[in-house]
Design a protein around this motif. Structure first.
Motif, PDB file in Angstrom:
ATOM      1  N   UNK A 115       0.847  -1.191   0.000  1.00 33.15           N
ATOM      2  CA  UNK A 115       0.000   0.000   0.000  1.00 33.15           C
ATOM      3  C   UNK A 115       0.889   1.250   0.000  1.00 33.15           C
ATOM      4  N   UNK A 116       0.534   2.205  -0.857  1.00 32.13           N
ATOM      5  CA  UNK A 116       1.255   3.479  -0.909  1.00 32.13           C
ATOM      6  C   UNK A 116       0.657   4.406   0.146  1.00 32.13           C
ATOM      7  N   UNK A 117       1.520   4.993   0.970  1.00 36.44           N
ATOM      8  CA  UNK A 117       1.100   5.929   2.016  1.00 36.44           C
ATOM      9  C   UNK A 117       1.845   7.244   1.830  1.00 36.44           C
ATOM     10  N   UNK A 118       1.540   8.210   2.686  1.00 39.17           N
ATOM     11  CA  UNK A 118       2.198   9.513   2.555  1.00 39.17           C
ATOM     12  C   UNK A 118       3.711   9.377   2.751  1.00 39.17           C
ATOM     13  N   UNK A 119       4.434  10.174   1.975  1.00 38.99           N
ATOM     14  CA  UNK A 119       5.899  10.103   1.952  1.00 38.99           C
ATOM     15  C   UNK A 119       6.532  10.474   3.291  1.00 38.99           C
ATOM     16  N   UNK A 120       5.816  11.235   4.109  1.00 38.62           N
ATOM     17  CA  UNK A 120       6.363  11.694   5.390  1.00 38.62           C
ATOM     18  C   UNK A 120       5.885  10.858   6.577  1.00 38.62           C
ATOM     19  N   UNK A 121       5.266   9.727   6.317  1.00 38.63           N
ATOM     20  CA  UNK A 121       4.724   8.913   7.407  1.00 38.63           C
ATOM     21  C   UNK A 121       5.847   8.400   8.304  1.00 38.63           C
ATOM     22  N   UNK A 122       5.624   8.459   9.624  1.00 44.26           N
ATOM     23  CA  UNK A 122       6.582   7.943  10.607  1.00 44.26           C
ATOM     24  C   UNK A 122       6.395   6.435  10.715  1.00 44.26           C
ATOM     25  N   UNK A 123       7.317   5.684  10.133  1.00 43.07           N
ATOM     26  CA  UNK A 123       7.196   4.228  10.111  1.00 43.07           C
ATOM     27  C   UNK A 123       7.595   3.577  11.438  1.00 43.07           C
ATOM     28  N   UNK A 124       8.097   4.358  12.392  1.00 46.19           N
ATOM     29  CA  UNK A 124       8.471   3.769  13.688  1.00 46.19           C
ATOM     30  C   UNK A 124       7.234   3.341  14.480  1.00 46.19           C
ATOM     31  N   UNK A 125       6.077   3.882  14.147  1.00 46.64           N
ATOM     32  CA  UNK A 125       4.845   3.537  14.859  1.00 46.64           C
ATOM     33  C   UNK A 125       4.020   2.479  14.123  1.00 46.64           C
ATOM     34  N   UNK A 126       4.522   1.993  12.993  1.00 44.84           N
ATOM     35  CA  UNK A 126       3.787   1.023  12.176  1.00 44.84           C
ATOM     36  C   UNK A 126       4.180  -0.390  12.596  1.00 44.84           C
ATOM     37  N   UNK A 127       3.211  -1.294  12.625  1.00 40.81           N
ATOM     38  CA  UNK A 127       3.483  -2.683  13.003  1.00 40.81           C
ATOM     39  C   UNK A 127       4.455  -3.334  12.014  1.00 40.81           C
ATOM     40  N   UNK A 128       5.342  -4.158  12.542  1.00 38.34           N
ATOM     41  CA  UNK A 128       6.294  -4.903  11.720  1.00 38.34           C
ATOM     42  C   UNK A 128       5.512  -5.791  10.747  1.00 38.34           C
ATOM     43  N   UNK A 129       6.003  -5.911   9.537  1.00 40.50           N
ATOM     44  CA  UNK A 129       5.420  -6.690   8.441  1.00 40.50           C
ATOM     45  C   UNK A 129       4.219  -6.025   7.773  1.00 40.50           C
ATOM     46  N   UNK A 130       3.933  -4.780   8.137  1.00 40.92           N
ATOM     47  CA  UNK A 130       2.893  -4.040   7.428  1.00 40.92           C
ATOM     48  C   UNK A 130       3.451  -3.711   6.046  1.00 40.92           C
ATOM     49  N   UNK A 131       2.688  -3.964   5.026  1.00 42.87           N
ATOM     50  CA  UNK A 131       3.150  -3.718   3.655  1.00 42.87           C
ATOM     51  C   UNK A 131       2.764  -2.298   3.238  1.00 42.87           C
ATOM     52  N   UNK A 132       3.521  -1.332   3.772  1.00 46.53           N
ATOM     53  CA  UNK A 132       3.301   0.079   3.456  1.00 46.53           C
ATOM     54  C   UNK A 132       4.618   0.755   3.110  1.00 46.53           C
ATOM     55  N   UNK A 133       4.538   1.694   2.160  1.00 45.94           N
ATOM     56  CA  UNK A 133       5.697   2.512   1.817  1.00 45.94           C
ATOM     57  C   UNK A 133       5.206   3.834   1.239  1.00 45.94           C
TER      58      UNK A 133
END
Length: 187
Positions: free
Chosen positions: A99-117
């Motif tokens: 899934x495409x998400x905003x370019x400035x998203x803080x990925x430190x709060x995203x669950x491991x193995x979430x398919x987002x970039x």
């Protein structure tokens, strides 16, 4: 007799066709007095140049074990045409459940193995609806191939944020990017 007539007719037709295919001589006007003038028009015939642009087939992203994102610094669009071109659009779609998400998203709060970039490409950023917001001003015109055969190119600079993954992923396709390129008709 008929055969001779047919030969003469064929030769005559061929002579007319050859005469019609010859370049027409320039018309001339006579000037009969000293200091007189004459005028001429300039006629132009132009063949459209061949449109030939090379776009990248991949934008590689590497995420290290420390979360550091590295991208290629050799991705470019090359203009092989004898006319200036511009990128008129860039679009992205996620692939293989990414899934495409905003370019400035803080990925430190995203669950491991979430398919987002998210991505930034030449200053254009992906937004929360999964689209790359295209801004024409971020894409400079790419000059024409010169008479010596030298091409012009536009460097593609990009960056990404990627959700952390629990195991190694090798060469997984996460998106398709479409570059739309056209003639530069603006001076």
């Amino acid at each position: 007799m008929k055969n001779l007539f047919t030969k003469k007719l064929t030769v005559g037709a061929l002579a007319l066709m050859m005469a019609a295919s010859m370049p027409v001589a320039a018309l001339a006007s006579n000037i009969d007095v000293a200091g007189g003038t004459g005028s001429a028009v300039v006629n132009l015939d132009v063949e459209a140049p061949t449109f030939s642009v090379t776009v990248p087939t991949a934008l590689p992203i590497n995420v290290g074990a420390d979360g550091e994102v590295t991208t290629s610094d050799s991705v470019k669009i090359v203009n092989n045409s004898h006319g200036s071109v511009i990128v008129t659009g860039v679009s992205m779609t996620g692939k293989n459940d990414w899934k495409i998400v905003e370019a400035d998203k803080d990925m430190s709060a995203v669950a491991v193995n979430t398919k987002e970039f998210g991505m930034t490409i030449n200053g254009d950023k992906t937004n929360s609806s999964g689209a790359l917001v295209f801004t024409q001003g971020n894409w400079a015109a790419i000059g024409a191939k010169d008479d010596a055969g030298n091409t012009d190119e536009l460097a593609i600079t990009y960056d990404a944020v990627v959700a952390p993954q629990a195991s190694n992923i090798d060469a997984t396709e996460i998106a398709d990017i479409v570059f739309t390129v056209g003639w530069n008709t603006v001076a």
